[in-house]
Design an enzyme around this catalytic site. Structure first.
Site, PDB file in Angstrom:
ATOM      1  N   LYS A 148       0.842  -1.200   0.000  1.00 14.62           N
ATOM      2  CA  LYS A 148       0.000   0.000   0.000  1.00 14.62           C
ATOM      3  C   LYS A 148       0.877   1.248   0.000  1.00 14.62           C
ATOM      4  CE  LYS A 148      -3.038   2.558   3.168  1.00 14.62           C
ATOM      5  NZ  LYS A 148      -3.673   2.539   4.502  1.00 14.62           N
ATOM      6  N   ASP A 152      -2.555  10.501   4.047  1.00 12.16           N
ATOM      7  CA  ASP A 152      -3.971  10.168   4.165  1.00 12.16           C
ATOM      8  C   ASP A 152      -4.694  11.191   5.020  1.00 12.16           C
ATOM      9  OD1 ASP A 152      -6.425   8.945   4.161  1.00 12.16           O
ATOM     10  OD2 ASP A 152      -5.871   7.378   5.587  1.00 12.16           O
ATOM     11  N   LYS A 157      -9.980  12.978   8.677  1.00  9.49           N
ATOM     12  CA  LYS A 157      -9.481  12.600   9.987  1.00  9.49           C
ATOM     13  C   LYS A 157      -9.367  13.836  10.885  1.00  9.49           C
ATOM     14  CE  LYS A 157      -6.298   8.985   8.274  1.00  9.49           C
ATOM     15  NZ  LYS A 157      -6.755   7.811   9.040  1.00  9.49           N
ATOM     16  N   ASP A 195       1.607   6.268   5.926  1.00  6.14           N
ATOM     17  CA  ASP A 195       0.601   5.405   5.326  1.00  6.14           C
ATOM     18  C   ASP A 195       1.078   4.757   4.025  1.00  6.14           C
ATOM     19  OD1 ASP A 195      -1.822   4.250   5.902  1.00  6.14           O
ATOM     20  OD2 ASP A 195      -3.011   5.688   4.769  1.00  6.14           O
ATOM     21  N   ASP A 197     -12.127   7.111   4.353  1.00  2.52           N
ATOM     22  CA  ASP A 197     -10.898   6.880   5.110  1.00  2.52           C
ATOM     23  C   ASP A 197     -10.504   5.406   5.122  1.00  2.52           C
ATOM     24  OD1 ASP A 197      -8.687   7.618   6.572  1.00  2.52           O
ATOM     25  OD2 ASP A 197      -9.721   7.593   8.507  1.00  2.52           O
ATOM     26  N   GLU A 254      -9.499   3.778   2.490  1.00  2.00           N
ATOM     27  CA  GLU A 254      -9.052   3.830   1.093  1.00  2.00           C
ATOM     28  C   GLU A 254      -7.980   2.811   0.763  1.00  2.00           C
ATOM     29  OE1 GLU A 254      -5.615   5.199   2.986  1.00  2.00           O
ATOM     30  OE2 GLU A 254      -7.703   5.686   3.440  1.00  2.00           O
ATOM     31  N   ARG A 262      -7.624  -0.386   1.385  1.00  2.00           N
ATOM     32  CA  ARG A 262      -8.100  -1.666   0.848  1.00  2.00           C
ATOM     33  C   ARG A 262      -8.618  -1.521  -0.579  1.00  2.00           C
ATOM     34  NH1 ARG A 262     -12.185  -2.266   5.665  1.00  2.00           N
ATOM     35  NH2 ARG A 262     -10.479  -1.006   6.517  1.00  2.00           N
TER      36      ARG A 262
END
Length: 462
Positions: A230, A235, A242, A253, A312, A314, A316
């Site tokens: 990933k 993010d 967030k 991230d 949030d 995202e 996956r």
């Protein structure tokens, strides 16, 4: 090995030098029994040195010069296998060697190397660090390889998002490939739609820098190893933004990308007889007029439709397209790594890497590799009873099941829907960060599970 790194850093190791000073790594029992170097023993007893875990005592020569150092192992050698990493921060600058130690020399050298890491890219003053001669009875290249891989993960994660956006991560990916003679292909921007990667495009289209899918191929061999990481370079949470406290560490991230790049670097440098493929979907989850929205539904590369119930969640989504693409070529071992859920940290804390697999032999091999390499991980359940939670009313899947329970498990079950052909698959929901200084490394970006994965692949068990 010439370590690949964003930073032109000096090695914590040096070739054997005539002027290197000795380190006596000792237990309390050795001091009590008097079974260490007589000069060091005499000084230890005069100074009241008890060899407590992590303690150090500099030893002078008879004429008052620095003659060496005593390092206390205490009784925590098993509980803290890399305790000697503290030595890399405590010793004065200069060349050192391990004179005596009642534990594995390879473990000691690795601990020193891991503990010597500093992130000083943005510091004006550089420290004068000690260096260590690698013992003759170990595989020096292997130790350098493991240390360089760990440094790469830490460097990539620690670099802030203004210097590690999608384009910069692509540059690092290309540099790694060039360093090891691998081939690279990149699909970016609207070409993602043309090539059928709709979820990667949807998540990243709002950012100033285009989303992209990075692909690396290297090597030939009987086993096909595919790594997917990933690569969310920052993010915000998207429109489901967030809070500021949760956004503070979101430069990390892209930790999954950093991990598979470092694992690939170790595999390639060791010239393992495998056919290696590395896929990194790279996006910034930003906010703008073109951001994807809660309630949107997208058809994935595999054809499954996904309802967006939280922007949030995202990671996956981009992994789904990348895993579907990876699975179009049947791999013997497919590994994905991602800083995916806070639920994983609630379950196991920040230092144990949770993993999911439906292969019992792979799970056993991973746990054995974890114990051998002192690289902590733990198997989590792909519990079929929760599969219903991944379903949506008007789409095949939801990216954010309601209820707030078993979040790491449902994320793994979501990803599993995109893997059909791989002989064995494992998903790692890593944290990629150390919240405090430890003997084997400082606060900041941290590598998890890649030493164990490298060991497993190198031994042909994956």
């Amino acid at each position: 090995m010439v370590p690949f790194s964003l930073i032109d850093r000096p090695s914590p190791f040096h070739a054997a030098a005539a002027q290197s000073l000795p380190v006596f790594a000792v237990t309390p029992q050795q001091v009590e029994a008097g079974s260490i170097d007589p000069v060091a023993l005499d000084w230890a007893r005069k100074a009241g040195f008890k060899a407590e875990a992590g303690s150090m005592l500099l030893v002078p020569t008879s004429d008052g010069r620095l003659g060496g150092a005593l390092f206390g192992l205490g009784g925590a050698v098993v509980d803290a296998p890399f305790l000697i990493g503290k030595l890399a921060k405590m010793l004065p600058g200069g060349h050192w060697h391990i004179e005596t130690a009642p534990v594995d020399h390879g473990q000691l050298a690795l601990g020193f190397g891991l503990g010597a890491y500093r992130f000083e890219r943005y510091k004006s003053a550089k420290a004068n660090d000690p260096t260590l001669t690698l013992p003759r009875d170990i595989d020096a290249n292997e130790i350098r390889r493991l240390v360089a891989g760990t440094y790469l993960v830490r460097d990539l994660i620690n670099t802030p998002a203004n210097d590690m956006g999608p384009a910069a991560l692509e540059s690092a990916f290309r540099a790694l490939a060039a360093h090891e003679g691998a081939e690279v292909q990149v699909i970016a921007g609207d070409a993602l739609l043309e090539r059928n990667f709709p979820l990667i495009h949807a998540v990243g289209r709002a950012a100033a820098e285009a989303p992209r899918l990075l692909e690396m191929r290297w090597g030939k061999g009987k086993r096909r190893i595919t790594l997917v990481g990933k690569g969310v370079t920052f993010d915000t949470g998207g429109l489901d933004i967030k809070p500021s406290a949760s956004m503070a560490l979101m430069k990390k991230d892209m930790g999954g990308a950093a991990h598979v790049m470092a694992l690939a670097a170790m595999i390639m440098n060791a010239k393992l007889k495998v056919e290696l493929r590395v896929l990194v979907p790279v996006v910034e989850n930003a906010i703008s007029a073109s951001a994807f929205r809660p309630g949107d539904i997208y058809r994935s590369r595999k054809g499954l439709t996904v309802q967006i119930d939280n922007t949030d969640a995202e990671g996956r989504l981009i992994l789904a397209d990348a895993l579907a693409y990876a699975d179009e070529e049947q791999a013997d071992l497919l590994i994905d790594m991602a800083t995916l859920t806070g639920a994983a940290r609630v379950a196991l804390g920040p230092e144990i890497a949770p993993f999911y697999t439906d292969s019992e032999p792979l799970a056993e091999a991973l746990m054995a590799a974890s114990r051998t390499t002192f690289d902590p991980m733990w198997r989590m359940p792909l519990f079929k009873g929760y599969e219903k939670d991944v379903s949506a009313r008007i789409a095949d899947l939801t990216n954010a099941p309601s209820g707030g329970m078993a979040g790491s498990i449902t994320a793994a079950l979501f990803l599993k829907r995109f893997v059909d052909r791989a002989s064995e698959w494992a998903h790692f929901d890593i944290y990629g960060w150390s919240a405090k200084d430890r003997p084997e490394g400082p606060q900041g970006g941290e590598a998890q599970a890649i030493r164990a994965l490298y060991h497993l692949i190198a031994k042909g068990k994956g």
